[in-house]
Motif scaffolding. Structure first.
Motif, short mmCIF file in Angstrom:
data_model
loop_
_atom_site.label_atom_id
_atom_site.label_comp_id
_atom_site.label_asym_id
_atom_site.label_seq_id
_atom_site.Cartn_x
_atom_site.Cartn_y
_atom_site.Cartn_z
N SER A 10 0.88 -1.18 0.00
CA SER A 10 0.00 0.00 0.00
C SER A 10 0.92 1.23 0.00
CB SER A 10 -0.90 0.00 1.24
OG SER A 10 -0.12 0.20 2.39
N ILE A 11 0.35 2.40 -0.20
CA ILE A 11 1.20 3.59 -0.02
C ILE A 11 0.90 4.18 1.34
CG2 ILE A 11 1.78 4.09 -2.41
CD1 ILE A 11 -0.55 6.12 -2.43
N TYR A 13 0.71 6.73 4.59
CA TYR A 13 0.43 8.15 4.85
C TYR A 13 1.74 8.83 5.22
CZ TYR A 13 -4.62 7.32 4.82
OH TYR A 13 -5.89 7.01 4.45
N HIS A 19 6.23 2.49 11.29
CA HIS A 19 6.25 1.59 12.45
C HIS A 19 6.31 0.13 12.02
CE1 HIS A 19 2.05 0.59 11.86
NE2 HIS A 19 1.61 1.79 12.17
N GLY A 21 4.12 -2.22 11.71
CA GLY A 21 3.14 -2.69 10.71
C GLY A 21 3.58 -2.33 9.30
N HIS A 22 4.08 -1.10 9.14
CA HIS A 22 4.54 -0.68 7.81
C HIS A 22 5.76 -1.51 7.38
CE1 HIS A 22 2.88 3.34 9.41
NE2 HIS A 22 1.95 2.79 8.66
N GLU A 25 4.76 -4.99 6.22
CA GLU A 25 4.21 -5.01 4.86
C GLU A 25 5.33 -4.87 3.82
OE1 GLU A 25 0.39 -3.07 4.35
OE2 GLU A 25 1.20 -2.03 2.61
N ASP A 50 1.46 8.23 0.29
CA ASP A 50 0.15 8.84 0.08
C ASP A 50 0.25 10.24 0.70
OD1 ASP A 50 -2.55 9.24 -0.14
OD2 ASP A 50 -3.14 7.46 0.99
N GLY A 278 -2.94 -4.25 4.41
CA GLY A 278 -3.41 -4.67 5.72
C GLY A 278 -4.92 -4.78 5.76
N ASP A 280 -7.29 -3.43 7.31
CA ASP A 280 -8.22 -2.29 7.45
C ASP A 280 -8.59 -1.64 6.12
OD1 ASP A 280 -5.50 -1.56 7.26
OD2 ASP A 280 -5.95 0.46 7.96
N HIS A 307 -2.73 -8.94 4.85
CA HIS A 307 -2.04 -9.37 6.08
C HIS A 307 -2.75 -8.83 7.31
CE1 HIS A 307 -0.25 -5.42 6.93
NE2 HIS A 307 0.07 -5.34 5.64
N TRP A 309 -2.72 -7.49 11.47
CA TRP A 309 -2.09 -6.38 12.19
C TRP A 309 -1.28 -6.88 13.36
CZ3 TRP A 309 -4.39 -0.93 13.05
CH2 TRP A 309 -4.50 -0.29 11.79
N TRP A 310 -0.18 -6.19 13.60
CA TRP A 310 0.65 -6.47 14.77
C TRP A 310 0.14 -5.71 15.98
CZ3 TRP A 310 4.66 -9.80 15.39
CH2 TRP A 310 5.23 -10.35 14.25
O1 ME8 Z 1 -3.97 3.17 5.00
N1 ME8 Z 1 0.16 -4.01 11.74
O2 ME8 Z 1 -1.89 4.17 4.97
P1 ME8 Z 1 -1.34 3.77 6.43
C1 ME8 Z 1 0.26 -4.35 10.45
N2 ME8 Z 1 -2.47 5.52 2.83
N3 ME8 Z 1 0.00 -3.51 9.43
C2 ME8 Z 1 -0.38 -2.27 9.74
C3 ME8 Z 1 -0.50 -1.83 11.08
C4 ME8 Z 1 -0.20 -2.76 12.12
N4 ME8 Z 1 -0.28 -2.47 13.40
N5 ME8 Z 1 -0.88 -0.53 11.06
C5 ME8 Z 1 -1.00 -0.18 9.75
C6 ME8 Z 1 -3.13 3.88 4.48
N6 ME8 Z 1 -0.71 -1.23 8.96
C7 ME8 Z 1 -3.37 4.46 3.10
C8 ME8 Z 1 -3.26 3.34 2.07
S1 ME8 Z 1 -3.22 2.42 -0.44
C9 ME8 Z 1 -3.77 2.94 -1.93
C10 ME8 Z 1 -3.49 3.76 0.65
C11 ME8 Z 1 -0.75 -1.28 7.49
O3 ME8 Z 1 0.01 4.41 6.48
C12 ME8 Z 1 -2.12 -0.92 6.95
O4 ME8 Z 1 -3.00 -2.02 7.07
O5 ME8 Z 1 -2.32 4.07 7.47
C13 ME8 Z 1 -1.79 -0.56 5.52
O6 ME8 Z 1 -1.76 -1.72 4.70
C14 ME8 Z 1 -0.40 0.05 5.64
O7 ME8 Z 1 0.09 -0.29 6.94
C15 ME8 Z 1 -0.38 1.56 5.45
O8 ME8 Z 1 -1.19 2.19 6.39
#
Ligand code: ME8
Length: 522
Positions: A10-11, A13, A19, A21-22, A25, A50, A278, A280, A307, A309-310
């Motif tokens: 994903s892209i 924010y 962190h 989770g990022h 991924e 993003d 992820g 959500d 996937h 979430w942690w």
């Molecule tokens: O949702 N454990 O960005 P994001 C595992 N910009 N994965 C996690 C997590 C965790 N605790 N917390 C976040 C966005 N993620 C948008 C996406 S795509 C066209 C736009 C994962 O920075 C989350 O599920 O909030 C997502 O896949 C990624 O981190 C980015 O989250």
């Protein structure tokens, strides 16, 4: 030219703190991309940021910066984070780049020309935090909004809409006919359940410029900017389109070159093979995105791989409560490959996971230091000590075990079962460590009559170390490169075909053995 395997994260924010989770991924996608390359396929790995939306605009304002300057600073941090994780990404998209803005504009213009967009008044519940309108169906059973939405207010405004509701039937059929489109199955069932029980509404794709200036202007109505999810999802398409991918260019009817002009041989990327995301953001990727693509006449991605979430210590990761895992600190203390190994070995792609420092240390000690590290170090040290580092004649005692695990691992990697692949590879680590205990080369070395037997054992061990390096390369690129170096090999362990037994040449001299995962007494 054949199509490359195209995989994305994903892209992220741009204003979020990178962190665990990022990192998870990013590492999943890196390992899948490397595994494909190792298996002989061209792979293109895209990640990025993003950067539009309300929160970025507000945060920039609060710091007295322009949104672009604010994004540029944060983007440098994210790129450093990607480097720290050893990512082998081929491109890094930022939604503020002109190439992306051009493609979003082209998609919107095409939908507008086709009559797929219309203007209407909207009155609705708006989540500032998620930058999305909510419906009553998003309420909790007691009528309240989930705290993940932050402050929810009622807004009335004119906006542009995308006719999404007319796409429900074919999408259900597509999901039913293509079980692999959303994986794991539990997520696919969730999407199908949603599509079968909820009537899709048209999608609001604009925000009045007066309320939100930091976005891509609608080409046909300068009073509005594009709503962030339409903008964000398009990133997966704007990179192929701007590189001249023939399928993407055909769908848009025009080529939007990356600065520098057309490439001599544009890669064939679209459709994407896997979007890794992820849990959500499944609805956006498994419902909105395929509908957007279908409407502009582009093929759908092959798979959305979801996937979990942690958590840390059984609680939500949260900067405000201090319940975080800092991947950079972990990498600085334990090494990059230990981090990459742990997240993929601990958590299969799908369920939620729980990070505990004790769990991390236990796997480091048992599987990396005492398992893999000890095997490589004692095998090569004995070869050095007893045979001056010269590889003895080929012997195939461990070949059946190795060949079976190579075949199993190949099949698991081809299915993107990364945790399963690590479990398979560790069977070979365990088998080889058991072989040392059973054959006792240190005892054989004391008996000149056993010289031939010692040669056999040392060959089997050194060759198993080499095979392990090849199998593990997608996961542990740094460590496996070191293993090859310690074996005295000058090429990289990055081709899976080299895992065939017998690649180590008799008479070759190995390099210097050195511990790969030092034991830590913590
Ligand atoms: O949702 N454990 O960005 P994001 C595992 N910009 N994965 C996690 C997590 C965790 N605790 N917390 C976040 C966005 N993620 C948008 C996406 S795509 C066209 C736009 C994962 O920075 C989350 O599920 O909030 C997502 O896949 C990624 O981190 C980015 O989250």
């Amino acid at each position: 030219m054949s199509k490359a395997f195209y995989i994305t994260t994903s892209i992220f924010y741009v204003n979020g703190q990178p962190h665990l989770g990022h990192a998870y991924e990013m590492v999943i996608v890196d390992v899948i991309a490397r595994a494909r390359r190792s298996l002989g396929q061209a792979a293109f790995f895209l990640t990025g940021l993003d950067e539009h939306g309300q929160k970025v605009q507000q945060a920039a304002l609060a710091e007295g910066k322009t949104p672009q300057a604010y994004c540029d600073e944060l983007a440098a941090d994210w790129q450093a984070f990607a480097d720290k994780l050893g990512l082998s990404n081929n491109d890094f998209i930022r939604t503020t780049q002109p190439r992306h803005q051009a493609v979003v504009g082209a998609m919107l213009s095409k939908l507008h020309d086709q009559g797929d967009l219309y203007q209407a008044e909207y009155r609705g519940w708006y989540s500032w935090r998620q930058e999305t309108f909510l419906t009553d169906k998003d309420r909790q059973p007691d009528g309240s909004w989930d705290p993940i939405y932050g402050e929810v207010v009622e807004l009335v405004e004119h906006n542009w809409y995308f006719k999404m509701s007319q796409h429900q039937a074919w999408l259900i059929e597509h999901l039913e006919a293509n079980p692999s489109f959303v994986q794991p199955d539990s997520r696919r069932n969730e999407v199908l359940g949603f599509l079968k029980s909820v009537k899709l509404e048209d999608l609001c794709i604009s925000r009045p410029k007066a309320r939100l200036g930091w976005g891509i202007p609608l080409p046909f109505d300068p009073e509005y900017v594009n709503y962030v999810w339409f903008d964000a999802l398009t990133n997966y398409f704007s990179v192929p389109a701007s590189l001249g991918d023939p399928v993407a260019v055909a769908a848009l009817g025009k080529y939007y070159p990356t600065a520098g002009g057309p490439l001599p041989a544009p890669p064939q990327l679209w459709p994407a093979d896997i979007h890794v995301i992820g849990k959500d953001i499944v609805k956006f990727h498994a419902v909105y995105w395929p509908i957007m693509l279908q409407a502009v006449g582009a093929a759908l991605p092959h798979q959305v791989l979801v996937h979990g979430w942690w958590q840390k210590d059984g609680a939500k990761i949260s900067k405000s409560t201090g319940n975080i895992v800092d991947p950079v600190a972990v990498i600085n203390e334990w090494g990059l490959d230990a981090f990459r190994f742990y997240v993929l070995r601990e958590l299969d792609i799908g369920p939620d996971g729980n990070w505990t420092d004790a769990g991390f240390k236990a796997r480091y000690q048992a599987e990396l230091a005492n398992g893999l590290g000890n095997l490589i170090n004692r095998s090569l040290s004995m070869l050095k000590r007893y045979r001056n580092g010269v590889v003895p004649a080929r012997h195939d005692e461990l070949a059946p075990d190795a060949n079976k695990i190579v075949a199993d691992t190949r099949a698991l990697l081809a299915k993107n079962e990364l945790q399963g692949a690590l479990q398979s590879i560790w069977q070979l680590v365990a088998r080889a460590n058991q072989y040392v205990d059973q054959t006792k080369p240190f005892s054989l070395a004391k008996d000149p009559a056993q010289a031939k037997r010692l040669d056999e054992v040392l060959y089997n061990l050194a060759e198993t170390c080499r095979v392990l390096a090849v199998l593990l390369w997608p996961f542990l690129p740094g460590t496996t490169t070191k293993i090859y170096g310690q074996l005295g090999l000058s090429d990289a362990p990055d081709q899976f075909s080299a895992a065939a037994w017998g690649g180590l040449n008799t008479g070759q001299t190995i390099g210097e053995p050195a511990p790969l995962f030092p034991r830590k007494d913590t």
